[in-house]
Design an enzyme around this catalytic site. Structure first.
Site, PDB file in Angstrom:
ATOM      1  CD  GLU A 155     -26.777  26.619  19.720  1.00 40.93           C
ATOM      2  OE1 GLU A 155     -27.369  25.907  18.878  1.00 40.93           O
ATOM      3  OE2 GLU A 155     -26.751  26.333  20.935  1.00 40.93           O
TER       4      GLU A 155
ATOM      5  CG  HIS B   6     -26.110  22.930  17.184  1.00 42.91           C
ATOM      6  ND1 HIS B   6     -26.489  23.144  18.490  1.00 42.91           N
ATOM      7  CD2 HIS B   6     -25.554  21.706  17.168  1.00 42.91           C
ATOM      8  CE1 HIS B   6     -26.166  22.091  19.215  1.00 42.91           C
ATOM      9  NE2 HIS B   6     -25.597  21.201  18.433  1.00 42.91           N
TER      10      HIS B   6
ATOM     11  CG  ASN C 267     -30.437  24.112  17.802  1.00 44.08           C
ATOM     12  OD1 ASN C 267     -29.541  23.520  17.197  1.00 44.08           O
ATOM     13  ND2 ASN C 267     -30.189  24.975  18.763  1.00 44.08           N
TER      14      ASN C 267
ATOM     15  CG  ASP D  65     -18.044  21.702  18.985  1.00 42.29           C
ATOM     16  OD1 ASP D  65     -17.446  20.620  19.153  1.00 42.29           O
ATOM     17  OD2 ASP D  65     -19.256  21.753  18.712  1.00 42.29           O
TER      18      ASP D  65
END
Ligand code: GLP
Length: 245
Positions: A143, A138, A136, A67
């Site tokens: 996400e 990811h 979280n 990413d």
């Protein structure tokens, strides 16, 4: 799924590097999938050490990063291209022309994402994918709520991710709100994968991903479908696991 629990971050880096090194020695040319974040740093340190010791060779290695932030050029000190140069590429005998990080400044991001997927296919696919995990759940910047079949695309970052990553920026407003990320489907196509996790703040999400239901709301739980994944986790990140590993 293979789970290895280790005492500390140094050992996590060493074990993960050994897994990758073993495959690198068997396969040439070799395609590495790479991750950023603070967790893989000990892994990259160990890969550098193994390269300097002559145990692994990067001359036939190409790489694809997971990413990149939209809006940051590779020269920005918080871009993932900059991170990879600093923490790995500048210290091993890899040909930088064969290192790929999504271009956060691409004029046509959608076309860029399609081209990134095409380049990975042409390289023969990722042989070993390195992963971290966000608090979280990811992976890359997929996400919660991302399709489990998603491919490389532009995504909006969640508030929790912007907050987590603001520690690297002068102020929270400086954190980009969008990123380009390989999709979960892209990640699942890798031939082998290793996910590294350390720190007590990852304990809940690590347990949810390994032992909970597979759900788009915990993107890393999709890795339960990966045929050759090893989780290398420090003891403090493994405290919520119920199984015996
Ligand atoms: C970022 C990256 C992820 C990484 C995560 C965790 O958001 N896009 O690939 O796994 O942070 O980072 P850390 O290892 O610093 O906890």
């Amino acid at each position: 799924m293979n789970v290895i629990i280790v005492p500390n971050a140094e050992e996590m880096g060493k074990q993960a590097a050994q897994l990758i090194a073993a495959e690198m020695k068997k396969t040439s040319p070799f395609v590495l999938g790479l991750a950023t974040g603070s967790t893989p740093l000990t892994l990259y340190k160990e890969l550098i050490r193994l390269n300097k010791a002559g145990e692994i060779d990067f001359s036939k290695v190409s790489s694809f990063n997971l990413d990149e932030y939209v809006g940051l050029p590779g020269t920005h000190d918080q871009s993932y291209r900059y991170f990879m140069n600093q923490n790995l590429f500048d210290h091993v005998n890899i040909d930088k022309a064969r290192t790929h990080v999504p271009d956060g400044m691409a004029k046509d991001p959608t076309a860029h994402c399609a081209a990134y997927e095409q380049m990975m296919r042409e390289a023969g696919g990722v042989d070993y994918q390195v992963l971290g995990i966000g608090s979280n759940g990811h992976i890359g910047f997929n996400e919660p709520g991302s399709s489990l079949a998603s491919r490389t695309r532009v995504v909006k970052l969640k508030e929790s991710t912007i907050k987590d990553n603001s520690r690297f920026f002068a102020k929270i407003e400086d954190v980009p709100t969008q990123a380009i990320t390989m999709g979960i489907g892209t990640i699942l196509d890798s031939k082998h994968a290793v996910l590294v996790a350390n720190g007590a703040n990852k304990a809940e999400i690590v347990a949810a991903a390994i032992e909970g239901s597979v759900t788009a709301w915990v993107p890393a739980s999709a890795l339960q479908f990966h045929l050759a994944i090893t989780w290398v986790i420090t003891q403090d990140a493994a405290t919520k696991l119920k199984g015996k590993y």
